[in-house]
Motif scaffolding. Structure first.
Motif, short mmCIF file in Angstrom:
data_model
loop_
_atom_site.label_atom_id
_atom_site.label_comp_id
_atom_site.label_asym_id
_atom_site.label_seq_id
_atom_site.Cartn_x
_atom_site.Cartn_y
_atom_site.Cartn_z
N GLY A 1 -19.53 42.07 75.63
CA GLY A 1 -20.10 40.80 75.18
C GLY A 1 -19.38 39.62 75.80
O GLY A 1 -18.74 39.72 76.83
N SER A 2 -19.46 38.50 75.10
CA SER A 2 -18.90 37.26 75.63
C SER A 2 -17.39 37.23 75.46
O SER A 2 -16.80 38.00 74.71
N ALA A 3 -16.77 36.30 76.16
CA ALA A 3 -15.32 36.15 76.08
C ALA A 3 -14.89 35.78 74.66
O ALA A 3 -13.84 36.23 74.19
N ASP A 4 -15.68 34.97 73.97
CA ASP A 4 -15.34 34.60 72.59
C ASP A 4 -15.31 35.83 71.69
O ASP A 4 -14.43 35.97 70.85
N ALA A 5 -16.27 36.70 71.87
CA ALA A 5 -16.32 37.93 71.09
C ALA A 5 -15.13 38.82 71.44
O ALA A 5 -14.55 39.46 70.55
N ASP A 6 -14.76 38.86 72.72
CA ASP A 6 -13.60 39.66 73.16
C ASP A 6 -12.32 39.15 72.50
O ASP A 6 -11.51 39.92 72.00
N ILE A 7 -12.14 37.84 72.50
CA ILE A 7 -10.94 37.25 71.90
C ILE A 7 -10.90 37.53 70.40
O ILE A 7 -9.85 37.88 69.86
N ALA A 8 -12.03 37.40 69.74
CA ALA A 8 -12.09 37.68 68.30
C ALA A 8 -11.75 39.15 68.03
O ALA A 8 -11.02 39.46 67.07
N ALA A 9 -12.26 40.05 68.86
CA ALA A 9 -11.98 41.48 68.69
C ALA A 9 -10.50 41.77 68.89
O ALA A 9 -9.90 42.56 68.15
N LEU A 10 -9.88 41.13 69.89
CA LEU A 10 -8.46 41.34 70.15
C LEU A 10 -7.61 40.79 69.00
O LEU A 10 -6.62 41.40 68.60
N LYS A 11 -8.00 39.64 68.47
CA LYS A 11 -7.26 39.07 67.33
C LYS A 11 -7.37 40.00 66.12
O LYS A 11 -6.39 40.22 65.40
N LYS A 12 -8.56 40.54 65.90
CA LYS A 12 -8.76 41.46 64.78
C LYS A 12 -7.91 42.72 64.98
O LYS A 12 -7.26 43.20 64.04
N ALA A 13 -7.91 43.24 66.20
CA ALA A 13 -7.11 44.44 66.49
C ALA A 13 -5.62 44.15 66.32
O ALA A 13 -4.87 44.98 65.81
N SER A 14 -5.19 42.97 66.72
CA SER A 14 -3.79 42.58 66.58
C SER A 14 -3.39 42.52 65.11
O SER A 14 -2.32 43.00 64.72
#
Length: 102
Positions: A42-55
């Motif tokens: 998906g989009s970069a915003d979704a990627d960043i949100a997913a990484l923050k959630k994983a973190s």
């Protein structure tokens, strides 16, 4: 979601398959987890949100297991903290012992 565990060689060989998948992958070396791959689509915003959630999830899991991150880093990278000389001294008796057998 449970991560799939694969060896590092298998991970490298099947990289395209793991990128296309939506399942996280725990990469292992000699049975020990050395990294995690979390595919994002998906989009970069979704990627960043997913990484923050994983973190946040990782932080929570580490805290629950009382894992000291600094201690883990120090044990994984001893050469950066002068550990090479110590390791060399620890291994020297083993080297001598095995040289005699050969």
């Amino acid at each position: 979601m449970e991560a799939t565990k694969v060896g590092i060689k298998e991970f490298r060989a099947g990289m395209a398959k793991y990128i296309a998948s939506s399942t996280p992958v725990a990469v292992t070396r000699h049975g020990q987890t050395v990294g995690c791959f979390i595919p994002t689509h998906g989009s970069a915003d979704a990627d960043i949100a997913a990484l923050k959630k994983a973190s946040k999830t990782l932080d929570r899991l580490l805290a629950a297991q009382r894992v000291d991150v600094e201690e883990v880093v120090a044990s994984r990278y001893p050469l950066q903290q002068g550990g090479h000389q110590l390791r060399h001294r620890q291994l020297e008796p083993l080297r001598k012992r095995y040289r005699r057998r050969v």
